[in-house]
Design a protein around this motif. Structure first.
Motif, PDB file in Angstrom:
ATOM      1  N   LEU A   1      24.519  41.422  42.324  1.00 45.86           N
ATOM      2  CA  LEU A   1      25.215  42.329  41.419  1.00 45.86           C
ATOM      3  C   LEU A   1      25.068  41.790  39.997  1.00 45.86           C
ATOM      4  CD1 LEU A   1      28.426  43.117  43.510  1.00 45.86           C
ATOM      5  CD2 LEU A   1      26.659  44.754  42.815  1.00 45.86           C
ATOM      6  N   LYS A   2      24.037  42.254  39.318  1.00 41.66           N
ATOM      7  CA  LYS A   2      23.713  41.715  38.001  1.00 41.66           C
ATOM      8  C   LYS A   2      24.708  42.137  36.923  1.00 41.66           C
ATOM      9  CE  LYS A   2      18.738  41.347  38.871  1.00 41.66           C
ATOM     10  NZ  LYS A   2      17.370  41.741  38.409  1.00 41.66           N
ATOM     11  N   ASN A   3      25.483  43.182  37.176  1.00 38.06           N
ATOM     12  CA  ASN A   3      26.477  43.624  36.198  1.00 38.06           C
ATOM     13  C   ASN A   3      27.810  42.906  36.367  1.00 38.06           C
ATOM     14  OD1 ASN A   3      26.780  45.152  38.675  1.00 38.06           O
ATOM     15  ND2 ASN A   3      28.250  46.472  37.604  1.00 38.06           N
ATOM     16  N   PHE A   4      27.853  41.911  37.272  1.00 36.96           N
ATOM     17  CA  PHE A   4      29.105  41.186  37.528  1.00 36.96           C
ATOM     18  C   PHE A   4      28.983  39.723  37.116  1.00 36.96           C
ATOM     19  CE2 PHE A   4      31.709  38.512  40.363  1.00 36.96           C
ATOM     20  CZ  PHE A   4      32.958  38.947  39.964  1.00 36.96           C
ATOM     21  N   THR A   5      29.994  39.245  36.402  1.00 45.15           N
ATOM     22  CA  THR A   5      30.079  37.841  36.009  1.00 45.15           C
ATOM     23  C   THR A   5      31.447  37.300  36.401  1.00 45.15           C
ATOM     24  OG1 THR A   5      28.615  38.206  34.121  1.00 45.15           O
ATOM     25  CG2 THR A   5      29.960  36.207  34.081  1.00 45.15           C
ATOM     26  N   ALA A   6      31.459  36.103  36.975  1.00 44.38           N
ATOM     27  CA  ALA A   6      32.709  35.429  37.327  1.00 44.38           C
ATOM     28  C   ALA A   6      32.917  34.251  36.389  1.00 44.38           C
ATOM     29  CB  ALA A   6      32.671  34.953  38.775  1.00 44.38           C
ATOM     30  N   LEU A   7      34.106  34.143  35.852  1.00 48.13           N
ATOM     31  CA  LEU A   7      34.464  33.069  34.926  1.00 48.13           C
ATOM     32  C   LEU A   7      35.661  32.306  35.470  1.00 48.13           C
ATOM     33  CD1 LEU A   7      34.750  31.516  32.213  1.00 48.13           C
ATOM     34  CD2 LEU A   7      35.955  33.538  31.320  1.00 48.13           C
ATOM     35  N   GLN A   8      35.459  31.040  35.799  1.00 49.00           N
ATOM     36  CA  GLN A   8      36.581  30.199  36.198  1.00 49.00           C
ATOM     37  C   GLN A   8      37.034  29.376  34.999  1.00 49.00           C
ATOM     38  OE1 GLN A   8      37.757  27.686  40.025  1.00 49.00           O
ATOM     39  NE2 GLN A   8      36.096  26.689  38.928  1.00 49.00           N
ATOM     40  N   VAL A   9      38.342  29.386  34.742  1.00 46.22           N
ATOM     41  CA  VAL A   9      38.894  28.681  33.588  1.00 46.22           C
ATOM     42  C   VAL A   9      39.143  27.208  33.918  1.00 46.22           C
ATOM     43  CG1 VAL A   9      39.972  30.800  32.745  1.00 46.22           C
ATOM     44  CG2 VAL A   9      41.305  29.229  34.177  1.00 46.22           C
ATOM     45  N   PHE A  10      39.327  26.417  32.873  1.00 49.07           N
ATOM     46  CA  PHE A  10      39.731  25.033  33.056  1.00 49.07           C
ATOM     47  C   PHE A  10      41.084  24.971  33.759  1.00 49.07           C
ATOM     48  CE2 PHE A  10      37.120  24.744  29.134  1.00 49.07           C
ATOM     49  CZ  PHE A  10      36.242  23.733  29.517  1.00 49.07           C
TER      50      PHE A  10
END
Length: 307
Positions: A270-279
């Motif tokens: 899924l190229k339109n999806f990004t996951a960001l994990q915070v500190f």
């Protein structure tokens, strides 16, 4: 070239440039969570809060775990947590983590009933579910405003800069799924979250927004077959694929700054999806997310380190 026409042309170009600068207004928000856990982290965390208050984000998002999973879950904690969430100058959006309720059955947390603590959290922190936390607040749409979902005051959505943002109560500790015991709370909230995810993307399609941002606590991507997250991920994959525009998920739980694309649908990335994990503890730092409507990817992600 005519001597009169040349200055006029320059003035027209300058005016056009000024209009472009005026209409194009990139903005940003902060994301953080899983902090502070230890006494020695309080001082850098205060600096983090001060940095947010000294700058001018559109809002900030706290993805949960405002304390460690081994500290007391007393009534006083929730009252103090409400004060904490409201100390931010600009709007703050918050979604609960597991440390605020599912882990409260631990002996060192007070041996509370986890579901009772969740109900108390909702009653204490989300007295006004139609608005954000913070000194300067913004209105939000709460899931509790939908028939049959009155108890889900913690799930909210709002639109900013033609992007639909939403919090979804998906927390660590397998989302309160129990290998043994009563899973009625998990089953009911999972159904509510499935409804909420569908509602988010239905609104995104209807309003023709540029993108969607989801904020939740759990690292659902580490073990995608975990029963606590499996059905939610199955639905999310489908919704992201059908939406087709940029989707950003912001989460915490495992405390490391990570940006990746961990989801596939029918075997394709899924190229339109990004996951960001915070500190998260012990790393007391922020994530700054710029919203750039001139960029097809929409989001520019930047770590902000607290000295």
């Amino acid at each position: 070239m005519n001597k009169i026409f040349l200055p006029l042309l320059c003035m027209m170009l300058m005016a056009t440039s000024a209009i472009a600068q005026k209409t194009y207004e990139p903005t940003y928000f902060y994301a953080f969570g899983d902090m502070p856990y230890e006494d020695h982290q309080v001082t850098p965390y205060k600096r983090l809060v001060q940095l947010i208050n000294d700058t001018n984000p559109a809002f900030s998002i706290h993805v949960g775990d405002t304390k460690s999973g081994h500290s007391y879950c007393s009534d006083e904690f929730y009252a103090e947590n409400l004060k904490h969430l409201n100390q931010f100058k600009q709007p703050l959006l918050y979604t609960p983590g597991d440390n605020e309720w599912t882990d409260c059955d631990r002996e060192d947390c007070g041996s509370y009933n986890a579901t009772e603590r969740l109900n108390f959290l909702r009653k204490t922190l989300f007295m006004n579910p139609s608005e954000s936390f913070g000194i300067n607040r913004i209105p939000v749409i709460s899931q509790s405003s939908y028939p049959s979902y009155g108890q889900y005051v913690e799930n909210a959505m709002w639109v900013h800069k033609d992007i639909l943002f939403s919090t979804v109560h998906i927390c660590g500790s397998s989302n309160n799924y129990l290998e043994e015991g009563d899973n009625s709370e998990f089953i009911e909230r999972e159904a509510a979250d499935l409804f909420w995810l569908k509602t988010i993307f239905e609104k995104a399609q209807t309003d023709n927004v540029r993108g969607v941002v989801l904020a939740f606590h759990a690292n659902v991507f580490n073990n995608q077959n975990n029963i606590g997250y499996k059905r939610l991920l199955e639905e999310l994959r489908k919704l992201i694929f059908e939406f087709g525009k940029p989707v950003l998920a912001i989460y915490g739980d495992t405390h490391n700054f990570v940006i990746n694309q961990p989801l596939r649908y029918e075997g394709k990335l899924l190229k339109n999806f990004t996951a960001l994990q915070v500190f998260g503890s012990p790393n007391i730092h922020l994530i700054k997310v710029h919203v750039d409507k001139e960029n097809d990817d929409l989001f520019d992600i930047e770590p902000v380190y607290i000295d």
